[in-house]
Design an enzyme around this catalytic site. Structure first.
Site, mmCIF file in Angstrom:
data_model
loop_
_atom_site.group_PDB
_atom_site.id
_atom_site.type_symbol
_atom_site.label_atom_id
_atom_site.label_comp_id
_atom_site.label_asym_id
_atom_site.label_seq_id
_atom_site.Cartn_x
_atom_site.Cartn_y
_atom_site.Cartn_z
ATOM 1 N N GLU A 103 0.924 -1.237 0.029
ATOM 2 C CA GLU A 103 -0.077 0.128 0.095
ATOM 3 C C GLU A 103 0.930 1.348 0.038
ATOM 4 O OE1 GLU A 103 -2.850 1.288 -0.256
ATOM 5 O OE2 GLU A 103 -4.345 0.565 0.841
ATOM 6 N N ASP A 104 0.356 2.415 -0.517
ATOM 7 C CA ASP A 104 0.933 3.656 -0.468
ATOM 8 C C ASP A 104 0.919 4.288 0.824
ATOM 9 O OD1 ASP A 104 -1.552 4.095 -0.735
ATOM 10 O OD2 ASP A 104 -1.329 5.665 -2.424
ATOM 11 N N PHE A 156 -2.294 16.270 3.712
ATOM 12 C CA PHE A 156 -2.221 15.580 2.449
ATOM 13 C C PHE A 156 -0.942 15.697 1.856
ATOM 14 C CE2 PHE A 156 -3.647 14.715 -1.836
ATOM 15 C CZ PHE A 156 -4.683 13.992 -1.713
HETATM 16 P P1 IMP Z 1 -7.545 5.122 3.591
HETATM 17 O O1 IMP Z 1 -8.000 6.350 3.991
HETATM 18 O O2 IMP Z 1 -6.654 4.363 4.596
HETATM 19 O O3 IMP Z 1 -8.793 3.929 3.239
HETATM 20 O O4 IMP Z 1 -6.632 5.384 2.296
HETATM 21 C C1 IMP Z 1 -6.905 4.983 1.152
HETATM 22 C C2 IMP Z 1 -6.144 5.487 -0.290
HETATM 23 O O5 IMP Z 1 -6.350 6.846 -0.097
HETATM 24 C C3 IMP Z 1 -4.849 5.220 0.063
HETATM 25 O O6 IMP Z 1 -4.212 4.135 -0.503
HETATM 26 C C4 IMP Z 1 -4.379 6.500 -0.806
HETATM 27 O O7 IMP Z 1 -4.179 6.106 -2.289
HETATM 28 C C5 IMP Z 1 -5.238 7.561 -0.571
HETATM 29 N N1 IMP Z 1 -4.775 8.216 0.443
HETATM 30 C C6 IMP Z 1 -4.964 8.613 1.699
HETATM 31 N N2 IMP Z 1 -4.162 9.911 2.233
HETATM 32 C C7 IMP Z 1 -3.681 10.339 1.241
HETATM 33 C C8 IMP Z 1 -2.763 11.469 1.090
HETATM 34 O O8 IMP Z 1 -2.440 12.198 1.865
HETATM 35 N N3 IMP Z 1 -2.377 11.923 -0.372
HETATM 36 C C9 IMP Z 1 -2.977 11.065 -1.390
HETATM 37 N N4 IMP Z 1 -3.661 10.079 -1.385
HETATM 38 C C10 IMP Z 1 -4.129 9.777 -0.010
#
Ligand code: IMP
Length: 179
Positions: A103-104, A156
């Site tokens: 995951e990123d 972000f």
């Molecule tokens: P979750 O909120 O943990 O489900 O995150 C889902 C996805 O949101 C991640 O895999 C990213 O692709 C995207 N994401 C969350 N935070 C960021 C950020 O700060 N920048 C860019 N993408 C984000």
């Protein structure tokens, strides 16, 4: 020396290319120590993990399979909708494989939590997770990645695969985006 910002006043470098590369090499060593020298099926979550995945699989060495899952949860903005949608499934079965979900970033945790259940149902021999970035200030579900590169503040970020409206993925560093 002022770090490069590619001439964009909205972004500020948070993690340099050098720090990312050094941490990816360390993560690969930690992962190999834990999983051993056998085959690992790495499952990259598109699109955000594609650059991390490319660097990580090369650092891992040994036998590695590459699979990808297409997932959509942000729909182009800076706020999660909380809805995880699979847009592209795995090409091959993972039953009996030692799998590593790549995951990123873990933000609310909704995506990681969903994908752990989604992949667990396919009966892998083991399933571990690695996230380059962890943003713990924003969790909606209690979930942690088995391996995490950097813990970052609740801002972000873009670059090294992460986007804002499909832009900035090609930056070689991680930067905070301020509108
Ligand atoms: P979750 O909120 O943990 O489900 O995150 C889902 C996805 O949101 C991640 O895999 C990213 O692709 C995207 N994401 C969350 N935070 C960021 C950020 O700060 N920048 C860019 N993408 C984000």
């Amino acid at each position: 020396m002022t770090p490069p910002n590619h001439g964009d006043a909205h972004i500020r470098v948070l993690i340099s290319e050098e720090r990312i590369q050094a941490r990816v090499a360390e993560l690969a060593r930690e992962i190999r120590e834990q999983i051993g020298d056998g085959p690992i099926t790495c499952i990259g979550v598109l699109k955000g993990s594609f650059i991390f995945m490319a660097d990580l699989v090369r650092a891992l060495g040994g036998p590695v399979r590459c699979e990808f899952l297409g997932v959509s949860s942000y729909h182009g903005g800076t706020r999660s909708t909380g809805v995880v949608r699979i847009t592209e499934d795995l090409r091959h079965p993972i039953e009996g494989h030692h799998c590593l979900l790549v995951e990123d970033i873990v933000d609310t945790g909704l995506t990681l939590d969903y994908l752990k259940h989604f992949l667990g149902a396919r009966k892998p021999a083991s399933l571990q997770t690695v996230a380059l970035l962890d943003k713990p200030g924003h969790r909606e579900v209690e979930v942690i990645a088995d391996f995490a590169g950097f813990t970052i503040p609740d801002e972000f970020v873009v670059g090294y695969g992460l986007d804002l409206g499909e832009l900035y993925r090609n930056l070689p560093f991680i930067a905070v985006y301020s509108p």
